[in-house]
Design an enzyme around this catalytic site. Sequence first.
Site, PDB file in Angstrom:
ATOM      1  CG  HIS A  33       6.332 -20.991 -13.824  1.00  0.00           C
ATOM      2  ND1 HIS A  33       6.698 -21.100 -12.516  1.00  0.00           N
ATOM      3  CD2 HIS A  33       6.982 -21.966 -14.495  1.00  0.00           C
ATOM      4  CE1 HIS A  33       7.550 -22.110 -12.391  1.00  0.00           C
ATOM      5  NE2 HIS A  33       7.741 -22.650 -13.575  1.00  0.00           N
ATOM      6  CG  ASP A  79       5.483 -17.372 -11.623  1.00  0.00           C
ATOM      7  OD1 ASP A  79       4.783 -17.777 -10.686  1.00  0.00           O
ATOM      8  OD2 ASP A  79       6.460 -18.009 -12.091  1.00  0.00           O
TER       9      ASP A  79
HETATM   10  C1  XLS Z   1      11.081 -27.970 -11.663  1.00  0.00           C
HETATM   11  C2  XLS Z   1      11.680 -27.016 -12.565  1.00  0.00           C
HETATM   12  C3  XLS Z   1      10.975 -25.690 -12.652  1.00  0.00           C
HETATM   13  C4  XLS Z   1      11.397 -25.064 -13.951  1.00  0.00           C
HETATM   14  C5  XLS Z   1      10.548 -24.008 -14.513  1.00  0.00           C
HETATM   15  O1  XLS Z   1      11.636 -28.998 -11.304  1.00  0.00           O
HETATM   16  O2  XLS Z   1      13.020 -26.838 -12.235  1.00  0.00           O
HETATM   17  O3  XLS Z   1      11.293 -24.919 -11.560  1.00  0.00           O
HETATM   18  O4  XLS Z   1      12.696 -24.620 -13.832  1.00  0.00           O
HETATM   19  O5  XLS Z   1       9.343 -24.485 -14.953  1.00  0.00           O
END
Ligand code: XLS
Length: 346
Positions: free
Chosen positions: A51, A54
């Site tokens: 993210h 992150d």
């Molecule tokens: C949540 C999502 C998240 C995404 C990235 O349900 O899977 O982890 O993959 O933002």
Amino acid sequence: MPKPHAYRFCFGPWNLSEGQDPYGPPTRPAQTFDWKLNKLKELGFDAMMFHDDDAVPDVDNKSAAQLRQEAKELKRKLDDGGLVAEIVAPRLWFDPRTVDGAYTNTDPKCRKYAIERSLRCIDIANHLDCDLIVLWLAREGSYLRESKNARKCMDYLVQAIDRMLAHDPKVRIAIEPKPNEPMDQAYIPTIGHALALANLTRDPDRVGCLIESAHALLAGLDPADEIDFACTFGKLWSIHLNDQNGLKFDQDKPFGSANLRVAFNQVRALERNRYGRKGEYVALDVHPFRTTKVEHWTLHLENSRRTFLRLVDKARTFPEAEAQALIDERNYGALDQLVIEHLLGQ
Ligand code: XLS
Ligand code: MG
């Protein structure tokens, strides 16, 4: 026969989570980002997904120069470990301004924030040498249907994606659909919705998708069919493999944990579409069970990769000719058992 190829794997720092859920606090001690990156290296994964925060914590309160400096530091760490950033995703569901949606918020100031944040996310991705942005449209939907105008929201989504495409002529965007949670109903619940939306943007060739197994299952779909559908358009640019036991909260179970046959069919679909040959990664968007002890913290990742590779082997050794003969005879009873026997092995 095309030569079998080796898959490359990644996960995100959030996949080494500490065990908190809506009903209870963490069950494992908080760990630093560097601890998580080291685990990824020790396990022999090839890339990390991020993210935006992150990669650079507290994105909203940093100057462009700070974003650049911190992202470049991270890039050096990744380079030192022989790793790359697979994707960067704007986290558009934490800030108070995204309470009722980011791009589809009813308040223009909040929509503006969401777009600005997304452009910063692209800048971070650029510093990390990554051209793929993932949009999990977490709060783009409604808790109450009458609270938003879904027709207008489609325009807002297209406008936001257009701004991102214009900001960087090389960036590609992969939409990760999910039908519900945290919203009651999401506006882009399936791959069909994602690809239809892509076509309305200023550069449809740069808008594709990411399939998450659990999200497809929550939409009542078979993830293998979603894979074949996305690949028909050449638009499957990343995949989040995991598992899900029925229609409940998003479980992010280890791949194959709830339904091995559904997992097998996803691998078979990836194989027949030659997924990975253009550099796409297999991302494991799995979480440890809340009960997991510290010493077993990475098992869900190791196990998911192992199950995936064993299923690749099962897909490559599937008795295709025998299956085809049964299909020709329309003997699906025997075909069903052929699959089961093959998965059970000797
Ligand atoms: C949540 C999502 C998240 C995404 C990235 O349900 O899977 O982890 O993959 O933002
Ligand atoms: Mg995901």
